[in-house]
Design an enzyme around this catalytic site. Structure first.
Site, PDB file in Angstrom:
ATOM      1  N   ASP A  82       8.677  81.351  -8.671  1.00  8.59           N
ATOM      2  CA  ASP A  82       9.124  82.121  -7.512  1.00  8.59           C
ATOM      3  C   ASP A  82       8.088  83.207  -7.186  1.00  8.59           C
ATOM      4  O   ASP A  82       7.520  83.829  -8.105  1.00  8.59           O
ATOM      5  CB  ASP A  82      10.491  82.749  -7.867  1.00  8.59           C
ATOM      6  CG  ASP A  82      11.279  83.191  -6.653  1.00  8.59           C
ATOM      7  OD1 ASP A  82      10.888  82.850  -5.526  1.00  8.59           O
ATOM      8  OD2 ASP A  82      12.311  83.877  -6.852  1.00  8.59           O
ATOM      9  N   HIS A  83       7.850  83.443  -5.922  1.00  8.19           N
ATOM     10  CA  HIS A  83       7.022  84.580  -5.446  1.00  8.19           C
ATOM     11  C   HIS A  83       5.744  84.857  -6.212  1.00  8.19           C
ATOM     12  O   HIS A  83       5.555  85.964  -6.717  1.00  8.19           O
ATOM     13  CB  HIS A  83       7.847  85.876  -5.476  1.00  8.19           C
ATOM     14  CG  HIS A  83       8.796  85.975  -4.350  1.00  8.19           C
ATOM     15  ND1 HIS A  83       8.407  86.213  -3.045  1.00  8.19           N
ATOM     16  CD2 HIS A  83      10.138  85.846  -4.317  1.00  8.19           C
ATOM     17  CE1 HIS A  83       9.475  86.223  -2.267  1.00  8.19           C
ATOM     18  NE2 HIS A  83      10.535  85.998  -3.005  1.00  8.19           N
ATOM     19  N   HIS A 186      15.866  90.773   0.010  1.00  7.99           N
ATOM     20  CA  HIS A 186      16.008  90.683  -1.452  1.00  7.99           C
ATOM     21  C   HIS A 186      16.850  91.861  -1.965  1.00  7.99           C
ATOM     22  O   HIS A 186      16.956  92.883  -1.306  1.00  7.99           O
ATOM     23  CB  HIS A 186      14.628  90.749  -2.112  1.00  7.99           C
ATOM     24  CG  HIS A 186      13.772  89.567  -1.815  1.00  7.99           C
ATOM     25  ND1 HIS A 186      12.726  89.601  -0.929  1.00  7.99           N
ATOM     26  CD2 HIS A 186      13.812  88.303  -2.299  1.00  7.99           C
ATOM     27  CE1 HIS A 186      12.151  88.408  -0.874  1.00  7.99           C
ATOM     28  NE2 HIS A 186      12.781  87.598  -1.692  1.00  7.99           N
ATOM     29  N   GLY A 187      17.386  91.676  -3.160  1.00  5.07           N
ATOM     30  CA  GLY A 187      18.091  92.779  -3.814  1.00  5.07           C
ATOM     31  C   GLY A 187      19.532  92.894  -3.355  1.00  5.07           C
ATOM     32  O   GLY A 187      20.153  91.920  -2.953  1.00  5.07           O
ATOM     33  N   HIS A 214      15.492  83.223   1.268  1.00  2.00           N
ATOM     34  CA  HIS A 214      15.414  84.199   0.174  1.00  2.00           C
ATOM     35  C   HIS A 214      16.433  85.298   0.474  1.00  2.00           C
ATOM     36  O   HIS A 214      16.768  85.539   1.613  1.00  2.00           O
ATOM     37  CB  HIS A 214      14.003  84.789   0.087  1.00  2.00           C
ATOM     38  CG  HIS A 214      13.022  83.846  -0.536  1.00  2.00           C
ATOM     39  ND1 HIS A 214      12.355  84.128  -1.705  1.00  2.00           N
ATOM     40  CD2 HIS A 214      12.623  82.611  -0.154  1.00  2.00           C
ATOM     41  CE1 HIS A 214      11.573  83.098  -2.005  1.00  2.00           C
ATOM     42  NE2 HIS A 214      11.712  82.169  -1.082  1.00  2.00           N
ATOM     43  N   GLY A 215      16.907  85.966  -0.585  1.00  2.00           N
ATOM     44  CA  GLY A 215      17.898  87.013  -0.357  1.00  2.00           C
ATOM     45  C   GLY A 215      19.272  86.436  -0.064  1.00  2.00           C
ATOM     46  O   GLY A 215      20.031  86.985   0.722  1.00  2.00           O
ATOM     47  N   SER A 217      21.772  86.285  -2.156  1.00  2.00           N
ATOM     48  CA  SER A 217      22.821  87.094  -2.796  1.00  2.00           C
ATOM     49  C   SER A 217      23.350  88.144  -1.825  1.00  2.00           C
ATOM     50  O   SER A 217      22.573  88.821  -1.155  1.00  2.00           O
ATOM     51  CB  SER A 217      22.255  87.822  -4.030  1.00  2.00           C
ATOM     52  OG  SER A 217      21.971  86.910  -5.055  1.00  2.00           O
ATOM     53  N   ASN A 236      17.939  80.983  -2.420  1.00  2.00           N
ATOM     54  CA  ASN A 236      17.619  81.659  -3.676  1.00  2.00           C
ATOM     55  C   ASN A 236      18.681  82.698  -4.035  1.00  2.00           C
ATOM     56  O   ASN A 236      19.090  83.501  -3.198  1.00  2.00           O
ATOM     57  CB  ASN A 236      16.268  82.360  -3.560  1.00  2.00           C
ATOM     58  CG  ASN A 236      15.106  81.387  -3.512  1.00  2.00           C
ATOM     59  OD1 ASN A 236      15.307  80.178  -3.401  1.00  2.00           O
ATOM     60  ND2 ASN A 236      13.896  81.903  -3.596  1.00  2.00           N
TER      61      ASN A 236
HETATM   62 ZN   LIG Z   1      12.445  85.837  -2.715  1.00  2.00          ZN
END
Ligand SMILES: [Zn+2]
Length: 291
Positions: A82-83, A186-187, A214-215, A217, A236
């Site tokens: 990842d990343h 993200h986060g 992405h992000g 969550s 993700n």
């Molecule tokens: Zn990401």
């Protein structure tokens, strides 16, 4: 041997209109939990290794763990870096058995992102390794260090993926899948993220390759479902499973006076809580039985 790359997994997801949750796993216990759930419901697995867990010999140890689990798995498993912004790290991951890598040059100017991604694609494809890149820029917010601010404001939209650039980027780089910026971050969100789903639709219609979120969550379920309907294939997840894990651990530790207990006992509730979240995502994304 069930270790596979991501290309076919994502192609099937795109055709079948479901998404595969991709989990960042920091250690054996997290990876084992993902695999246990996936085997129980016959779903494919995407393990992701993330830079913060890949320092020094952690890299080798985690690779060996993930490859061992993949080889003995009853379902298909892809191991994805990842990343990564570092070509040497990508080469190391491939040499250690990763079957998919992300090159994230999303903060560079377009032409530079193309050039860097293309170099990685040319290298990785020789080893049958899938490449994910990022175009536009998904909001930052590193898990455990900061909270991501509410996205969806006009300033944030400047970093969203542009349709014309996406077409050009895919043609020039021959990348296999692409992370797009449509309003997630993200986060941990401080508010409710506002996704540009019209843009998602346009991007998918113009994309030759599967798209990645992405992000995932903390993103509202209705937005996740709509994104999947509009073609999102890999989502993700990290913060949400961490929250499950530490909620279980906190509850357990707050209710025991014995701090010399066997670690596997201390982890038990944490893992059960994390598994609930892992299963919820598979169910929500329509990925149950899709191995
Ligand atoms: Zn990401």
């Amino acid at each position: 041997m069930a270790l596979v790359n991501l290309t076919n997994m994502l192609k099937k997801a795109r055709e079948g209109k479901y998404a595969i949750p991709a989990y960042d796993v920091s250690d054996y216990r997290m990876a084992r939990a993902v695999l246990d759930v996936a085997e129980e419901i016959n779903s494919p697995v995407i393990f992701m290794g993330l830079k913060g867990d890949l320092n020094d010999d952690e890299f080798d140890c985690l690779s060996m763990t993930l490859v061992t689990l993949a080889k003995n798995a009853k379902v298909d498993v892809a191991i994805h870096l990842d990343h990564s912004q570092d070509f040497e790290m990508i080469k190391k991951a491939i040499s250690e058995g990763y079957t998919s890598v992300m090159i994230d040059a999303s903060q560079k100017p377009f032409a530079e992102n193309v050039a860097i991604t293309k170099e990685v694609v040319d290298y990785a494809h020789k080893y049958n390794v899938t490449v994910e890149a990022e175009l536009g820029h998904v909001g930052d917010g590193i898990v455990g260090k900061s909270e991501t601010n509410l996205s969806g404001d006009k300033g944030h939209e400047g970093t969203f993926t542009k349709v014309d650039e996406l077409v050009k980027f895919i043609d020039e780089t021959k990348v296999d899948c692409l992370a797009v910026a449509i309003g997630t971050s993200h986060g941990v969100y401080k508010g409710v993220p506002k996704l540009n789903l019209e843009l998602m639709d346009e991007l998918n219609k113009n994309s030759k390759v599967p798209l990645v979120m992405h992000g995932g969550s903390g993103t509202p379920e209705k937005d996740l479902l709509k994104s999947i309907e509009l073609g999102m294939c890999k989502i993700n997840i990290f913060s949400d499973i961490l929250k499950g894990f530490f909620t279980g651990m906190k509850t357990f530790l707050n209710n025991t006076d014995n701090l010399s207990l066997w670690p596997s006992l201390a982890y038990k509730d944490a893992i059960e809580e994390m598994k609930k979240v892992i299963k919820e995502k598979y169910e929500l994304f329509g990925c149950v039985g899709k191995n």
